[in-house]
Design an enzyme around this catalytic site. Structure first.
Site, short mmCIF file in Angstrom:
data_model
loop_
_atom_site.label_atom_id
_atom_site.label_comp_id
_atom_site.label_asym_id
_atom_site.label_seq_id
_atom_site.Cartn_x
_atom_site.Cartn_y
_atom_site.Cartn_z
N LYS A 2 -2.31 -1.25 -7.90
CA LYS A 2 -3.64 -1.15 -8.50
C LYS A 2 -4.40 0.09 -8.04
O LYS A 2 -5.11 0.72 -8.83
CB LYS A 2 -4.45 -2.42 -8.22
CG LYS A 2 -4.64 -2.75 -6.74
CD LYS A 2 -5.15 -4.18 -6.57
CE LYS A 2 -5.15 -4.62 -5.12
NZ LYS A 2 -6.09 -3.91 -4.25
N ARG A 77 -11.04 -12.21 -6.24
CA ARG A 77 -9.80 -12.71 -5.66
C ARG A 77 -9.81 -14.22 -5.48
O ARG A 77 -8.81 -14.78 -5.04
CB ARG A 77 -9.57 -12.06 -4.31
CG ARG A 77 -8.62 -10.84 -4.34
CD ARG A 77 -8.60 -10.31 -2.93
NE ARG A 77 -7.48 -9.53 -2.53
CZ ARG A 77 -7.47 -8.20 -2.48
NH1 ARG A 77 -8.47 -7.50 -2.96
NH2 ARG A 77 -6.45 -7.57 -1.96
N ARG A 116 7.05 1.53 3.82
CA ARG A 116 6.16 2.65 3.51
C ARG A 116 5.88 3.51 4.75
O ARG A 116 5.58 3.00 5.82
CB ARG A 116 4.85 2.07 2.95
CG ARG A 116 3.80 3.10 2.62
CD ARG A 116 2.83 2.59 1.60
NE ARG A 116 2.07 1.41 2.03
CZ ARG A 116 1.19 0.78 1.24
NH1 ARG A 116 0.99 1.20 0.02
NH2 ARG A 116 0.54 -0.26 1.70
N ARG A 149 1.57 2.47 8.56
CA ARG A 149 0.21 1.92 8.63
C ARG A 149 0.18 0.58 9.36
O ARG A 149 1.08 -0.24 9.20
CB ARG A 149 -0.34 1.71 7.22
CG ARG A 149 -1.25 2.85 6.82
CD ARG A 149 -1.57 2.87 5.37
NE ARG A 149 -1.95 1.56 4.84
CZ ARG A 149 -2.32 1.40 3.58
NH1 ARG A 149 -2.36 2.43 2.77
NH2 ARG A 149 -2.64 0.21 3.14
N ARG A 160 -1.08 -12.19 3.62
CA ARG A 160 -1.80 -11.74 2.42
C ARG A 160 -1.21 -12.37 1.16
O ARG A 160 -1.94 -12.75 0.26
CB ARG A 160 -1.73 -10.21 2.32
CG ARG A 160 -2.47 -9.52 3.45
CD ARG A 160 -2.39 -8.03 3.36
NE ARG A 160 -3.06 -7.55 2.14
CZ ARG A 160 -3.15 -6.27 1.81
NH1 ARG A 160 -2.60 -5.36 2.57
NH2 ARG A 160 -3.77 -5.91 0.72
#
Ligand code: AMP
Length: 206
Positions: A2, A77, A116, A149, A160
């Site tokens: 997104k 959400r 990542r 990260r 999550r």
């Protein structure tokens, strides 16, 4: 995801891009009272309180950049957030035209996120599984070290995802026929094109 698609779409459709995640991260960076409270919750991969995020959106939506419309990224959400948003928009005589659901298999998402690697100075992103740097752990262009990260760990991502399946999936039922389901396991340009299709089809109905 997104965060990549919204900036592409907003210019084409003259919209503003309101990301509650970005706004919360800014509050954390600025060290505001809200930011301090939100940090611990975000670090844990949990959802920040409905009133807090709704308050941020209510304020931002009135900004001049949003005069022609807005993209809400990562909001609502929860069904409660959606209801708060409805009453907020009703007062302004506007409504939600379309809901874009970018869907991806959980296990694939975990690979994408845990793999990542970021070059902090440029924002260049790599992935140890899908798009590895030429030299392990080093940026292709500058040779500087890449970082992982802090919130890109499998444990945090699983929390999550749990929050997403329990609290956010019902939001899709709430918006029902307004939802366009778009496969997020695809090339970036294809995803953008599919979002355009969904928005243009909506526009034609008006
Ligand atoms: P995002 O960048 O959209 O993935 O959001 C990062 C984090 O910010 C989430 O894991 C939540 O802790 C918090 N957050 C962002 N948007 C919301 C929202 N609408 N409601 C509750 N928490 C949110």
């Amino acid at each position: 995801g997104k965060g990549t698609q919204a900036p592409r779409i907003k210019d084409e459709y003259c919209l503003c891009h309101l990301s509650t995640g970005d706004m919360l991260r800014e509050a954390v960076k600025a060290g505001t009272e809200m930011g301090v409270k939100a940090k611990a919750i975000m670090d844990a991969g949990k959802l920040v309180g409905d009133d807090v995020v709704a308050g941020i959106v209510a304020e931002a939506i009135n900004g001049p950049a949003c005069a022609k419309g807005f993209i809400l990224d990562g909001f609502p959400r929860t069904v409660n957030q959606a209801k708060i948003l409805d009453s907020l928009l009703k007062k302004q005589n506007v409504g939600i035209d379309k809901v874009i659901n970018l869907h991806i298999d959980d296990e694939l998402l975990i690979k994408r996120v845990t793999g990542r690697l970021i070059h902090p100075a440029s924002g260049r992103a790599y992935n140890i599984f899908f798009n590895p740097p030429k030299v392990a752990g080093k940026d292709d262009i500058t040779g500087e070290p890449l970082i992982h990260r802090g919130d890109d760990t499998e444990e945090k991502l699983r929390t999550r995802l749990q929050e997403f399946h329990n609290k956010t999936t019902p939001v899709l039922e709430y918006y029902n026929s307004k939802v366009a389901n778009i496969k997020a396991d695809d090339k970036m340009d294809n995803i953008t094109e599919n979002i355009r299709h969904a928005l243009d089809a909506e526009e034609k109905k008006k």
